[in-house]
Scaffold this active site. Structure first.
Site, PDB file in Angstrom:
ATOM      1  N   SER A 133       0.843  -1.202   0.000  1.00  0.00           N
ATOM      2  CA  SER A 133       0.000   0.000   0.000  1.00  0.00           C
ATOM      3  C   SER A 133       0.872   1.244   0.000  1.00  0.00           C
ATOM      4  O   SER A 133       2.017   1.221   0.464  1.00  0.00           O
ATOM      5  CB  SER A 133      -0.880   0.010   1.255  1.00  0.00           C
TER       6      SER A 133
ATOM      7  N   TYR B 218      -2.093  -1.128  10.414  1.00  0.00           N
ATOM      8  CA  TYR B 218      -2.218  -1.527   9.007  1.00  0.00           C
ATOM      9  C   TYR B 218      -0.992  -1.094   8.210  1.00  0.00           C
ATOM     10  O   TYR B 218      -0.397  -1.877   7.462  1.00  0.00           O
ATOM     11  CB  TYR B 218      -3.481  -0.891   8.432  1.00  0.00           C
TER      12      TYR B 218
HETATM   13  P1  NAD Z   1     -11.879  -5.618  -0.554  1.00  0.00           P
HETATM   14  O1  NAD Z   1     -12.605  -5.484   0.731  1.00  0.00           O
HETATM   15  O2  NAD Z   1     -12.658  -5.675  -1.783  1.00  0.00           O
HETATM   16  O3  NAD Z   1     -10.938  -6.890  -0.533  1.00  0.00           O
HETATM   17  C1  NAD Z   1     -10.282  -7.349   0.595  1.00  0.00           C
HETATM   18  C2  NAD Z   1     -10.647  -8.803   0.745  1.00  0.00           C
HETATM   19  O4  NAD Z   1      -9.852  -9.357   1.796  1.00  0.00           O
HETATM   20  C3  NAD Z   1     -12.082  -9.051   1.156  1.00  0.00           C
HETATM   21  O5  NAD Z   1     -12.923  -9.171   0.034  1.00  0.00           O
HETATM   22  C4  NAD Z   1     -11.981 -10.349   1.927  1.00  0.00           C
HETATM   23  O6  NAD Z   1     -12.372 -11.422   1.129  1.00  0.00           O
HETATM   24  C5  NAD Z   1     -10.520 -10.489   2.240  1.00  0.00           C
HETATM   25  N1  NAD Z   1     -10.285 -10.673   3.675  1.00  0.00           N
HETATM   26  C6  NAD Z   1     -10.250  -9.723   4.624  1.00  0.00           C
HETATM   27  N2  NAD Z   1     -10.035 -10.304   5.831  1.00  0.00           N
HETATM   28  C7  NAD Z   1      -9.932 -11.641   5.607  1.00  0.00           C
HETATM   29  C8  NAD Z   1      -9.701 -12.753   6.433  1.00  0.00           C
HETATM   30  N3  NAD Z   1      -9.526 -12.651   7.756  1.00  0.00           N
HETATM   31  N4  NAD Z   1      -9.667 -13.976   5.865  1.00  0.00           N
HETATM   32  C9  NAD Z   1      -9.847 -14.111   4.542  1.00  0.00           C
HETATM   33  N5  NAD Z   1     -10.056 -13.091   3.696  1.00  0.00           N
HETATM   34  C10 NAD Z   1     -10.096 -11.874   4.236  1.00  0.00           C
HETATM   35  O7  NAD Z   1     -10.837  -4.401  -0.570  1.00  0.00           O
HETATM   36  P2  NAD Z   1      -9.574  -4.094  -1.504  1.00  0.00           P
HETATM   37  O8  NAD Z   1      -9.331  -2.657  -1.298  1.00  0.00           O
HETATM   38  O9  NAD Z   1      -9.764  -4.627  -2.853  1.00  0.00           O
HETATM   39  O10 NAD Z   1      -8.391  -4.856  -0.772  1.00  0.00           O
HETATM   40  C11 NAD Z   1      -7.484  -5.699  -1.445  1.00  0.00           C
HETATM   41  C12 NAD Z   1      -6.078  -5.417  -0.946  1.00  0.00           C
HETATM   42  O11 NAD Z   1      -5.676  -4.129  -1.371  1.00  0.00           O
HETATM   43  C13 NAD Z   1      -5.909  -5.425   0.567  1.00  0.00           C
HETATM   44  O12 NAD Z   1      -4.716  -6.093   0.898  1.00  0.00           O
HETATM   45  C14 NAD Z   1      -5.787  -3.964   0.909  1.00  0.00           C
HETATM   46  O13 NAD Z   1      -5.041  -3.756   2.089  1.00  0.00           O
HETATM   47  C15 NAD Z   1      -5.055  -3.468  -0.310  1.00  0.00           C
HETATM   48  N6  NAD Z   1      -5.114  -2.037  -0.528  1.00  0.00           N
HETATM   49  C16 NAD Z   1      -6.306  -1.429  -0.757  1.00  0.00           C
HETATM   50  C17 NAD Z   1      -6.343  -0.063  -0.950  1.00  0.00           C
HETATM   51  C18 NAD Z   1      -7.632   0.662  -1.178  1.00  0.00           C
HETATM   52  O14 NAD Z   1      -7.634   1.899  -1.132  1.00  0.00           O
HETATM   53  N7  NAD Z   1      -8.723  -0.015  -1.452  1.00  0.00           N
HETATM   54  C19 NAD Z   1      -5.155   0.672  -0.922  1.00  0.00           C
HETATM   55  C20 NAD Z   1      -3.957   0.008  -0.700  1.00  0.00           C
HETATM   56  C21 NAD Z   1      -3.950  -1.344  -0.507  1.00  0.00           C
END
Ligand code: NAD
Ligand code: MG
Length: 289
Positions: A181, A194
């Site tokens: 991230s 985080y």
């Molecule tokens: P999202 O909520 O769509 O996806 C995250 C997924 O993680 C969830 O759908 C869920 O299935 C899974 N998850 C969470 N806790 C879990 C657990 N205990 N066991 C199994 N699965 C679990 O959100 P996203 O933003 O697409 O996130 C995907 C990745 O991107 C994450 O690692 C997040 O930290 C990272 N990220 C997101 C952003 C943002 O702004 N959205 C920015 C930087 C990094």
């Protein structure tokens, strides 16, 4: 892809983990725009958190590039997982559904075993599942043990166990892609724990690349900036969503479909054959160094 957004969204809130159908507007995962070119033909990929957000966009892109996909997700996300599966299958590829909470090592070992069984092997592990809880201005004082435990177990411990379980199945041409991230470089006090897990994943990526390079296995990461996914309304105050992404140089949040191409590039055994130990930023302009 909507490049003309002004930044920000209507105030809204959900309970974690959040569902795509409850978002306003529903994110763009590249459903209508991503066209594959056979870059991942015949590969088999496990995408954790592949039900929604960035993971759904990766799954769609991988399928359209010719890969079969297994997605893991939390059981309460079954409707999102089924929508992703329909999109993968519409591209003529297999989608293996694996509902499981990854906070325990045994679950991580099991999900890899189930993915390998369902796909007939494994070439790409995308560690994308992640969790945060925005503590607002209370920062350090607001940390609750159960939240910190979940953040560390989901974002860091699970990745270590998933990599360990996947290793015997990976070989030359295979790769691991972690999801870090912008928070690893420019951390927000409200996301203290985080941000630390994401910085640790950067370190893990470089270290694993060194360890697995001699086996011909590449290890990389993608560092997204603010991306419009269920994670955001599920873990922040409704008001904060109104300005989400507006402070980036491009002036808006990204859509999941704008992040997926980086994962395609890194997974491609030909396009990224000499790329290992690096972090690709998809941040709308935020620096990842
Ligand atoms: P999202 O909520 O769509 O996806 C995250 C997924 O993680 C969830 O759908 C869920 O299935 C899974 N998850 C969470 N806790 C879990 C657990 N205990 N066991 C199994 N699965 C679990 O959100 P996203 O933003 O697409 O996130 C995907 C990745 O991107 C994450 O690692 C997040 O930290 C990272 N990220 C997101 C952003 C943002 O702004 N959205 C920015 C930087 C990094
Ligand atoms: Mg989800």
């Amino acid at each position: 892809m909507r490049h003309d957004d002004k930044g920000g969204f209507p105030a809204q809130q959900q309970e974690p983990p959040g569902l795509t159908s409850q978002m306003d507007p529903v994110p763009d995962h590249g459903e209508k725009t991503y066209g594959g070119h056979g870059r991942l033909k015949g590969l088999r990929a496990l995408v954790t958190g592949g039900d929604s957000g960035i993971g759904r966009a990766i799954s769609i892109a991988y399928a359209r590039e010719g890969a079969d996909v297994a997605i893991s997700y939390l059981p309460e996300e079954q409707p999102d997982a089924e929508d992703t599966a329909r999109l993968v299958e519409a591209a003529g590829r297999t989608c293996v559904l694996l509902p499981v909470d990854l906070v325990h090592r045994q679950a991580c070992l099991q999900v890899v075993a189930d993915a390998v069984r369902g796909l007939g092997g494994l070439d790409v592990l995308v560690n994308n599942a992640g969790y945060h809880w925005d503590r607002g201005p209370s920062g350090l004082e607001g940390l609750q043990p159960e939240h910190v435990e979940r953040v560390l177990r989901t974002n860091l411990h699970a990745v270590i166990w998933l990599c360990q379980a996947a290793l015997p199945h990976l070989g030359p041409g295979s790769s691991i892609i972690n999801t870090t991230s912008i928070q690893a470089y420019d951390p927000s006090p409200a996301l203290l724990d985080y941000a630390a897990t994401k910085a640790a994943l950067n370190n893990l990526t470089v270290n694993l690349a060194a360890a697995l390079g001699p086996k011909g296995i590449r290890v990389n990461a993608v560092a997204p900036g603010p991306i419009w996914t269920p994670l955001q309304p599920a873990t922040r105050e409704a008001k904060k969503i109104e300005t989400f992404g507006a402070d980036t140089p491009l002036g808006r949040a990204g859509q999941p479909g704008e992040v997926a191409p980086a994962y395609v590039f890194l997974a491609s055994p030909s396009d990224a054959s000499y790329v290992s130990g690096t972090v690709v930023g998809v941040t709308g302009g935020g620096a990842v160094f």
